[in-house]
Design an enzyme around this catalytic site. Structure first.
Site, PDB file in Angstrom:
ATOM      1  NE  ARG A 135      62.056  31.122   3.248  1.00 25.35           N
ATOM      2  CZ  ARG A 135      62.060  32.262   3.948  1.00 25.35           C
ATOM      3  NH1 ARG A 135      61.049  33.109   3.857  1.00 25.35           N
ATOM      4  NH2 ARG A 135      63.065  32.536   4.744  1.00 25.35           N
ATOM      5  CB  THR A 192      56.731  39.190   6.958  1.00 26.58           C
ATOM      6  OG1 THR A 192      58.090  38.901   6.681  1.00 26.58           O
ATOM      7  CG2 THR A 192      55.928  37.948   6.815  1.00 26.58           C
ATOM      8  CD  GLU A 199      62.097  35.865   2.117  1.00 25.56           C
ATOM      9  OE1 GLU A 199      62.147  35.946   3.352  1.00 25.56           O
ATOM     10  OE2 GLU A 199      61.351  36.574   1.420  1.00 25.56           O
ATOM     11  CB  SER A 227      61.099  33.258  11.864  1.00 21.57           C
ATOM     12  OG  SER A 227      62.485  33.239  11.985  1.00 21.57           O
TER      13      SER A 227
HETATM   14  N1  GLY Z   1      61.789  36.699   5.906  1.00 23.96           N
HETATM   15  C1  GLY Z   1      61.093  36.447   7.081  1.00 23.96           C
HETATM   16  C2  GLY Z   1      60.996  35.004   7.393  1.00 23.96           C
HETATM   17  O1  GLY Z   1      60.893  34.225   6.476  1.00 23.96           O
HETATM   18  O2  GLY Z   1      61.047  34.611   8.522  1.00 23.96           O
END
Ligand code: GLY
Length: 594
Positions: free
Chosen positions: A124, A414, A451, A480
Site C-alpha cells: 500500500r 483498481t 491513493e 477496501s
Molecule cells: N483505492 C481503492 C481501495 O484501496 O480500496
C-alpha cells in the site's frame, strides 16, 4: 511440470499489435475476450454471461486479455505464479493504465503449498513523512472537495506495487526477473490496440482533467485534443525504457535513482503540488502481514487485514450471516434482506474502527470474534430493515480505541487478478492507482496514484474526536481491497477479488455467498446482479435480476436505489482436481489456462 505448450514470450507483442492474438482457453474460447464489447458512459462493458473456463494444471484470470495471456505464457514457460504475477501486472500497467501499475499500490494474498503457509504482502502507498492531519484542509481549514484533492501531485502516495512484485519474485520466483518484463516491454514498443473500455474511460475522464498535464494529454489524446478511440494502436516507448531499467536494476532506480527523481519532480507539479521527497521513496517498505481469516460454515475465508478494511468487513458480513439459513433461503429477497442488514452493521464498524493499525489502536481480532458477531447479528430482524445509519458496536479486546468514523465515500478504480501455478502456488492480488487514471500525473510512461484521497480528508469529527483514517506522516490510507483465498479443511478452494472502491467488499461478499452457500459456479456467481449496502440505501444493480428484489425489499423497509455496479471480479475455484476460472462480464477480462 506444467502441461503447457511452450510459447515464445516475444511472439505475444507481435500478435497483439497485429490484432490476431489467439487465446488457448480450455473449455472453449470466450467470445467476449476478442469480439466487440460495447462501452457505456460509465465505461462498463456489456453484462454478458459466459461459460466458465476449466483447466487441470495452472490458470490465470485478469482484467485484460493481453495481461492474462502474458501470465499464461509465463506459466507455460515453467514460471511460478509469482513470475506470472510480475508479467500480468506489468502488462496491466500498459494496457489497462487507468486502473493499476507501478505508480500505485497493491495487496497480495499468497498460498505457499510447499510450506503449507498463507501470508499477505502489503504494498500500500504511504503518506509523505511530512504530512499531518491538516494535509487535506484548505486555507480556511475546510477539507478540499474530492476532485480538487485528486488532480495533481498532492494526492500521490509513495507507490508500493513494484516493491511488492520484487518481494514476491524474490520469495517465489523461478524465471529471471528481466524476462518477466519482456512481454510488456515488447508490447509497449510495438504497440497494442486500445480496448473499448480504455477508450471509453479516456473519453469519460476528459472533463475530469485527464488532459490537464502535458505528458498525460500527449499519451491519451490526439493532437487536436480529442480522446484516442478504441482500436488506436498505442505505443509507449518511454514505459519500455522504464521497464528496461527496472529489468536491469530491479526496484532500486525507482526508489532511490533516476526514476525516483522524476517521480518527485512530477509530484511537485505547479497544480496542487505534493510534498513527497526522495527520502520518502527511499524509506518505502513492503510489509508481510498475517492474513485475517474468518470461519464461515465449513470454510475459512482469508484475506487482507489492515490497512485494508477488506477481509475484516467481508468477514463481519459472513460472520453475522453464519447464524442464518442462507443456504436454505437461496438467492431470495429474504436472504438479501439479511445480507443487507449484516452489511449495515459491518460498514458501521468499518467507518469507526478500521484504518492503518500501525498508527491506530484497532480491535482487529475483536472485530471478527465469532461471539461478537453472533451478538451483533441479534440486531438483525428478519422481518424489518433497521434504520440507517446503523451504529458501530463495541468489539472486545483491550487495544480498541474509539475514535470518530470516516464517512466519506470512495471512488472505484483498481484491478484484480488470480493465479494458480502447476505446483499449487496461489496468488490473489488486488492492485490500484485509486480512481480511474489516478492523480492524472504521468512520468516515465506510467500514471501516479491518487491513493492519499483514500484517507479521510477531514481529520476529526465535529466534536473534535480524531478520525481513525486521518492523514499522518508515513501512514497507509485505509483500503477496501479484498483479495481473498477460501479454504476447506486446510486446502484452498477459491481465489477471488474485485475492484470497485468501497463496494469491493460487497462484490466479493455477494460472490462468496453465491458460491459457498448457494453452490453457484464461479461464472454464474460473477454474472449475478449485485446487492450492496454501505450503511445507507440498499443498492440493486441496474439491468440485472437484482432489480426484481426492489418491491420485496422496499416492503421490508429498505430504501432502494438502482444503479450500475462496475465490479471487475476474477476468480479461480479448485474443485475435483480442476481449476474453474471466471471473469467479470462487466469488464474485458478472461481466464486462461490448461
Ligand atoms: N483505492 C481503492 C481501495 O484501496 O480500496
Amino acid at each position: 511440470m506444467p502441461q503447457f505448450q511452450r510459447t515464445n514470450l516475444g511472439i505475444l507483442a507481435a500478435l497483439a499489435v497485429a490484432g490476431v492474438l489467439v487465446f488457448t482457453v480450455t473449455g472453449g474460447p470466450r467470445d467476449r475476450a476478442t469480439a466487440g464489447i460495447t462501452p457505456t458512459a460509465t465505461a462498463t462493458t456489456a453484462h454478458t454471461p459466459a461459460g466458465a473456463v476449466v483447466a487441470t494444471s495452472a490458470m490465470v484470470a485478469a482484467a485484460n486479455p493481453l495481461a492474462a495471456e502474458a501470465g499464461r505464457v509465463v506459466l507455460a514457460a515453467g514460471g511460478s505464479a509469482a513470475d506470472a504475477a510480475v508479467a500480468v501486472q506489468m502488462m496491466l500497467n500498459l494496457v489497462e493504465p487507468q486502473s493499476s501499475g507501478i505508480g500505485g499500490g497493491a495487496f497480495a494474498v499468497i498460498w505457499d503449498p510447499a510450506e503449507g503457509r498463507l501470508t499477505t504482502l502489503d504494498g500500500r502507498e504511504t503518506a509523505p513523512m511530512a504530512a499531518d492531519d491538516t494535509y487535506w484542509l484548505d486555507e480556511d481549514g475546510a477539507p478540499l472537495a474530492w476532485w480538487d484533492a485528486v488532480v495533481g501531485g498532492r494526492s500521490v502516495g509513495v507507490p508500493g506495487t513494484l516493491k511488492l512484485l520484487e518481494t514476491l519474485h524474490a520469495h517465489h520466483g523461478r524465471l529471471a526477473w528481466p524476462d518477466l518484463l519482456k512481454p510488456a516491454i515488447e508490447t509497449a514498443e510495438t504497440g497494442f490496440a486500445m480496448s473499448p473500455r480504455l477508450a471509453a474511460s479516456i473519453a469519460a475522464a476528459q472533463d475530469k482533467k485527464l488532459d490537464l498535464f502535458e505528458a498525460t494529454r500527449a499519451y491519451f489524446f490526439n493532437a487536436d485534443g480529442t480522446p484516442k478511440t478504441a482500436g488506436t494502436v498505442l505505443r509507449n516507448p518511454v514505459f519500455a525504457d522504464t521497464l528496461r531499467l527496472i529489468g536491469r536494476h530491479g526496484s532500486a532506480p525507482f526508489y532511490e535513482g533516476e526514476i525516483a527523481a522524476d517521480i518527485v519532480a512530477a509530484v511537485r507539479t505547479n497544480i496542487n503540488p505534493g510534498i513527497l521527497t526522495p527520502e520518502d521513496l527511499a524509506a518505502y517498505t513492503v510489509v508481510e502481514r498475517a492474513p485475517v481469516c474468518v470461519p464461515y460454515r465449513a470454510y475459512e475465508v482469508c484475506g487482507m487485514g489492515p490497512p485494508s478494511s477488506g477481509a475484516l468487513t467481508v468477514g463481519q458480513i459472513l460472520g453475522m450471516l453464519a447464524g442464518f439459513d442462507m443456504p436454505g433461503l437461496g438467492p431470495s429477497p429474504e436472504a438479501w434482506h439479511l445480507y443487507a442488514e449484516a452489511a449495515k452493521l459491518a460498514y458501521a464498524d468499518r467507518a469507526l474502527y478500521m484504518a492503518d493499525s500501525d498508527f491506530v489502536a484497532m480491535p482487529t481480532r475483536g472485530l471478527v470474534d465469532p461471539a461478537y458477531l453472533a451478538d451483533r447479528a441479534t440486531l438483525i430482524d428478519p422481518a424489518a430493515a433497521m434504520a440507517t445509519p446503523a451504529e458501530a458496536g463495541t468489539p472486545p479486546w483491550d487495544e480498541a480505541a474509539r475514535l470518530a468514523p470516516d464517512t466519506q465515500p470512495e471512488r472505484p478504480g483498481t484491478s484484480h487478478f488470480v493465479i494458480v501455478d502447476a505446483d499449487g502456488l496461489m496468488i490473489s492480488m488486488t492492485t490500484t492507482i485509486e480512481t480511474g487514471f489516478g492523480s492524472r500525473v504521468m512520468t516515465r510512461g506510467f500514471l501516479l496514484n491518487n491513493e492519499l484521497t483514500d484517507f479521510s480528508r477531514a481529520p476529526e469529527a465535529g466534536d473534535g474526536t480524531p478520525i481513525a483514517n486521518r492523514v499522518e506522516g508515513g501512514k497507509r490510507p485505509r483500503s477496501s481491497m479484498s483479495p481473498t483465498i477460501v479454504f476447506r479443511d486446510g486446502t484452498p478452494v477459491l481465489l477471488i477479488g474485485s475492484p470497485g472502491g468501497s463496494r469491493i467488499i460487497h462484490y466479493v461478499a455477494n460472490a462468496l455467498v453465491a458460491i459457498l452457500d448457494w453452490g453457484m459456479d464461479p461464472q454464474a456467481a460473477l454474472d449475478m446482479g449485485h446487492v450492496v449496502n454501505r450503511n445507507g440505501p440498499t443498492e440493486l444493480e441496474e439491468g440485472t435480476e437484482a432489480e426484481t428484489l426492489a418491491g420485496a425489499l422496499s416492503a421490508l423497509g429498505h430504501e432502494i436505489t438502482v444503479r450500475p455496479h462496475v465490479s471487475g471480479l476474477h476468480a479461480i475455484q479448485i474443485r475435483d482436481g480442476r481449476l474453474i476460472g471466471a471473469a467479470d462480464p462487466r469488464r474485458e477480462g478472461v481466464a486462461l489456462g490448461e
